[in-house]
Design a protein around this motif. Structure first.
Motif, PDB file in Angstrom:
ATOM      1  N   ASP A   1      -4.468 -51.886 -34.838  1.00  0.00           N
ATOM      2  CA  ASP A   1      -3.699 -51.105 -33.864  1.00  0.00           C
ATOM      3  C   ASP A   1      -3.990 -49.612 -34.005  1.00  0.00           C
ATOM      4  N   VAL A   2      -4.206 -49.155 -35.240  1.00  0.00           N
ATOM      5  CA  VAL A   2      -4.521 -47.744 -35.442  1.00  0.00           C
ATOM      6  C   VAL A   2      -5.845 -47.391 -34.770  1.00  0.00           C
ATOM      7  N   ILE A   3      -6.825 -48.283 -34.886  1.00  0.00           N
ATOM      8  CA  ILE A   3      -8.130 -48.044 -34.259  1.00  0.00           C
ATOM      9  C   ILE A   3      -7.979 -48.007 -32.745  1.00  0.00           C
ATOM     10  N   LYS A   4      -7.159 -48.929 -32.175  1.00  0.00           N
ATOM     11  CA  LYS A   4      -6.950 -48.960 -30.723  1.00  0.00           C
ATOM     12  C   LYS A   4      -6.322 -47.654 -30.230  1.00  0.00           C
ATOM     13  N   VAL A   5      -5.303 -47.172 -30.957  1.00  0.00           N
ATOM     14  CA  VAL A   5      -4.611 -45.951 -30.536  1.00  0.00           C
ATOM     15  C   VAL A   5      -5.553 -44.751 -30.618  1.00  0.00           C
ATOM     16  N   LYS A   6      -6.309 -44.637 -31.679  1.00  0.00           N
ATOM     17  CA  LYS A   6      -7.226 -43.510 -31.822  1.00  0.00           C
ATOM     18  C   LYS A   6      -8.287 -43.523 -30.721  1.00  0.00           C
ATOM     19  N   GLN A   7      -8.791 -44.699 -30.397  1.00  0.00           N
ATOM     20  CA  GLN A   7      -9.793 -44.793 -29.342  1.00  0.00           C
ATOM     21  C   GLN A   7      -9.202 -44.435 -27.988  1.00  0.00           C
ATOM     22  N   ALA A   8      -7.970 -44.884 -27.733  1.00  0.00           N
ATOM     23  CA  ALA A   8      -7.315 -44.567 -26.460  1.00  0.00           C
ATOM     24  C   ALA A   8      -7.029 -43.074 -26.352  1.00  0.00           C
ATOM     25  N   LEU A   9      -6.614 -42.457 -27.444  1.00  0.00           N
ATOM     26  CA  LEU A   9      -6.366 -41.016 -27.437  1.00  0.00           C
ATOM     27  C   LEU A   9      -7.644 -40.236 -27.164  1.00  0.00           C
ATOM     28  N   PHE A  10      -8.741 -40.700 -27.729  1.00  0.00           N
ATOM     29  CA  PHE A  10     -10.016 -40.017 -27.498  1.00  0.00           C
ATOM     30  C   PHE A  10     -10.480 -40.199 -26.053  1.00  0.00           C
ATOM     31  N   ASP A  11     -10.347 -41.405 -25.512  1.00  0.00           N
ATOM     32  CA  ASP A  11     -10.822 -41.663 -24.155  1.00  0.00           C
ATOM     33  C   ASP A  11     -10.032 -40.884 -23.108  1.00  0.00           C
ATOM     34  N   LYS A  12      -8.703 -40.764 -23.288  1.00  0.00           N
ATOM     35  CA  LYS A  12      -7.869 -40.167 -22.244  1.00  0.00           C
ATOM     36  C   LYS A  12      -7.614 -38.678 -22.431  1.00  0.00           C
ATOM     37  N   LEU A  13      -7.627 -38.200 -23.666  1.00  0.00           N
ATOM     38  CA  LEU A  13      -7.271 -36.808 -23.907  1.00  0.00           C
ATOM     39  C   LEU A  13      -8.445 -35.955 -24.354  1.00  0.00           C
ATOM     40  N   GLN A  14      -9.506 -36.558 -24.899  1.00  0.00           N
ATOM     41  CA  GLN A  14     -10.705 -35.828 -25.314  1.00  0.00           C
ATOM     42  C   GLN A  14     -10.375 -34.628 -26.213  1.00  0.00           C
ATOM     43  N   PRO A  15      -9.772 -34.856 -27.386  1.00  0.00           N
ATOM     44  CA  PRO A  15      -9.465 -33.728 -28.280  1.00  0.00           C
ATOM     45  C   PRO A  15     -10.735 -33.064 -28.794  1.00  0.00           C
ATOM     46  N   VAL A  16     -10.686 -31.744 -28.900  1.00  0.00           N
ATOM     47  CA  VAL A  16     -11.836 -30.949 -29.319  1.00  0.00           C
ATOM     48  C   VAL A  16     -11.727 -30.675 -30.819  1.00  0.00           C
ATOM     49  N   GLY A  17     -12.815 -30.967 -31.541  1.00  0.00           N
ATOM     50  CA  GLY A  17     -12.829 -30.750 -32.978  1.00  0.00           C
ATOM     51  C   GLY A  17     -13.180 -29.337 -33.350  1.00  0.00           C
ATOM     52  N   SER A  18     -13.406 -29.102 -34.629  1.00  0.00           N
ATOM     53  CA  SER A  18     -13.703 -27.755 -35.116  1.00  0.00           C
ATOM     54  C   SER A  18     -15.046 -27.240 -34.624  1.00  0.00           C
ATOM     55  N   ASN A  19     -15.955 -28.171 -34.230  1.00  0.00           N
ATOM     56  CA  ASN A  19     -17.267 -27.751 -33.728  1.00  0.00           C
ATOM     57  C   ASN A  19     -17.245 -27.415 -32.244  1.00  0.00           C
ATOM     58  N   GLY A  20     -16.065 -27.488 -31.611  1.00  0.00           N
ATOM     59  CA  GLY A  20     -15.945 -27.161 -30.192  1.00  0.00           C
ATOM     60  C   GLY A  20     -16.302 -28.299 -29.260  1.00  0.00           C
ATOM     61  N   GLN A  21     -16.571 -29.487 -29.792  1.00  0.00           N
ATOM     62  CA  GLN A  21     -16.932 -30.639 -28.987  1.00  0.00           C
ATOM     63  C   GLN A  21     -15.887 -31.744 -29.159  1.00  0.00           C
ATOM     64  N   ALA A  22     -15.698 -32.523 -28.086  1.00  0.00           N
ATOM     65  CA  ALA A  22     -14.792 -33.664 -28.168  1.00  0.00           C
ATOM     66  C   ALA A  22     -15.372 -34.687 -29.139  1.00  0.00           C
ATOM     67  N   SER A  23     -14.525 -35.122 -30.089  1.00  0.00           N
ATOM     68  CA  SER A  23     -15.023 -36.014 -31.133  1.00  0.00           C
ATOM     69  C   SER A  23     -13.909 -36.957 -31.573  1.00  0.00           C
ATOM     70  N   LEU A  24     -14.264 -38.202 -31.797  1.00  0.00           N
ATOM     71  CA  LEU A  24     -13.314 -39.185 -32.306  1.00  0.00           C
ATOM     72  C   LEU A  24     -12.912 -38.864 -33.737  1.00  0.00           C
ATOM     73  N   GLN A  25     -13.820 -38.236 -34.485  1.00  0.00           N
ATOM     74  CA  GLN A  25     -13.521 -37.875 -35.867  1.00  0.00           C
ATOM     75  C   GLN A  25     -12.459 -36.786 -35.978  1.00  0.00           C
ATOM     76  N   ALA A  26     -12.147 -36.115 -34.857  1.00  0.00           N
ATOM     77  CA  ALA A  26     -11.101 -35.090 -34.880  1.00  0.00           C
ATOM     78  C   ALA A  26      -9.705 -35.702 -34.980  1.00  0.00           C
ATOM     79  N   ILE A  27      -9.617 -37.013 -34.745  1.00  0.00           N
ATOM     80  CA  ILE A  27      -8.347 -37.721 -34.824  1.00  0.00           C
ATOM     81  C   ILE A  27      -8.257 -38.395 -36.186  1.00  0.00           C
ATOM     82  N   SER A  28      -7.251 -38.070 -36.947  1.00  0.00           N
ATOM     83  CA  SER A  28      -7.076 -38.629 -38.292  1.00  0.00           C
ATOM     84  C   SER A  28      -5.792 -39.441 -38.357  1.00  0.00           C
ATOM     85  N   ASP A  29      -5.712 -40.310 -39.346  1.00  0.00           N
ATOM     86  CA  ASP A  29      -4.513 -41.135 -39.533  1.00  0.00           C
ATOM     87  C   ASP A  29      -4.229 -41.258 -41.022  1.00  0.00           C
ATOM     88  N   SER A  30      -2.970 -41.561 -41.321  1.00  0.00           N
ATOM     89  CA  SER A  30      -2.548 -41.764 -42.710  1.00  0.00           C
ATOM     90  C   SER A  30      -1.363 -42.713 -42.721  1.00  0.00           C
TER      91      SER A  30
END
Length: 408
Positions: free
Chosen positions: A122-151
């Protein structure tokens, strides 16, 4: 020329609030109005206890356990809001998240999503959905799935922190009681402990009323404010102890008036100390949370800010009035208060019988700064009058020579 109603500038300055704060002559009758303070603090404690019992606390993920997902608050399409993140979570898993909030400002701002413990799939599904719909920008200025972290956090960790904090609180209370009993006396120790318990209940109640999140940093910060509150109480009690030394043999002031004078003499110091102590806490709250985006710094600074304000109020308006009521249970202090009242009644009767105005040496109190200053001015005036030369020096010289024949 100033009118009689408005008074001279010197009198106006003398009667101002700031002048009375700095001079500390006992102008603020805090102890005399202690019943009002008891009602205020009693109502506040009852409100806090009721809120804790009814509303409870907003425990953080460290206490309840769960999953936290964090992503930058800036996406390729603009700012990402907590409501958008919660909506993506609900659409993906079909249930609502526990909370979502923006932490920090500027480029360091992130959105933290908290939910119950989720399986890895479920964590993987949520992170993928957040990336697909919101496109968060990482520290390099590009949209990246690695910019989304979980714990994932276990509830047992927060429980262990709370248990250790309660043990530390119990040890702290015991050591404080022993120290105050030996350094001061048992009634001062009891009044200080009641003030500390009040600070704990009210601080916890404010967290319950406002809904601040309770985290391990909150529990740790609660222990630090107890030391600050105790310090302020000890400063006032030390002045009370100094002023009341040998009081049972005197008839100038009652114990309540002596304690009230000590409060006034330390009032400005308490205010200055509190302001200075609150400045770094406010800086920690603003810089650490808003600029650095650290939720732990926010929790730590928030509980310290709340607890310090509560501690200052209780040390000034609760601990010392409570000490007075405890001390006045002693018959010796009751008899001393009766002697003070009898002396004042006798002085009032004598003052009504004589026509002279102004005070006498009997009315002088060396512990009163204004009375002491007036007495010193009077002595200087007498000394100046005695040193004025006579109008006829030769006559004074003749009066000063012994009788007999003049030497040639």
């Amino acid at each position: 020329m100033a009118s009689a109603e408005t008074g001279t500038p010197a009198e106006t300055k003398k009667n101002s609030v700031f002048h009375r704060l700095y001079v500390g002559t006992g102008a603020f009758d805090i102890v005399g109005r202690r019943k009002r303070w008891y009602l205020f603090f009693g109502a506040l404690v009852l409100l806090c206890i009721a809120s804790i019992g009814i509303r409870g606390f907003n425990f953080g993920i460290e206490f309840e356990g769960g999953t936290q997902i964090q992503l930058p608050s800036v996406g390729t399409h603009g700012t990402i809001t907590p409501d958008e993140v919660k909506q993506v979570f609900a659409d993906t898993l079909g249930k609502q998240a526990a909370s979502a909030q923006t932490v920090g400002v500027g480029n360091s701002a992130t959105v933290q999503l908290r939910a119950e413990s989720l399986p890895e799939t479920d964590v993987i599904k949520v992170k993928q959905a957040l990336f697909d719909k919101l496109q968060p920008v990482g520290s390099n200025g590009q949209a990246s799935l690695q910019a989304i972290s979980d714990s994932a956090v276990s509830a047992s960790w927060g429980g262990e922190i709370s248990r250790q904090a309660l043990i530390a609180l119990g040890v702290f209370m015991v050591l404080v009681t022993i120290f105050l009993t030996f350094y001061f006396e048992r009634w001062m120790a009891l009044a200080a402990l009641v003030s500390l318990i009040h600070d704990i209940i009210v601080t916890a109640g404010i967290y319950s009323l406002v809904g601040f999140e309770v985290t391990p940093a909150t529990v740790i910060g609660l222990l630090t404010i107890l030391a600050f509150s105790l310090y302020d109480t000890v400063v006032v009690f030390d002045k009370v102890k100094e002023n009341s030394r040998g009081l049972l043999g005197l008839t100038r002031r009652t114990y309540a008036e002596t304690a009230n004078l000590a409060l006034n003499q330390t009032l400005m110091r308490s205010i200055n100390t509190s302001i200075i102590a609150l400045l770094p806490v406010i800086g920690l709250l603003v810089v650490g949370y808003l600029l650095l985006g650290s939720g732990t710094l926010q929790d730590l600074a928030l509980v310290q800010l709340t607890g310090m304000l509560v501690g200052v109020l209780s040390s000034l308006f609760l601990a010392t009035p409570l000490l007075v009521d405890l001390k006045m249970r002693d018959p010796r202090y009751q008899q001393q208060a009766q002697r003070v009242q009898a002396r004042r009644a006798n002085l009032a009767r004598k003052s009504a019988e004589r026509d002279a105005t102004g005070g006498t040496d009997e009315d002088f109190d060396a512990s009163d700064d204004e009375a002491l200053e007036a007495e010193l001015r009077k002595e200087k005036a007498y000394a100046a009058a005695a040193s004025v030369p006579a109008r006829n020096p030769k006559a004074a010289q003749r009066r000063g020579r012994p009788a007999g024949k003049r030497k040639r």
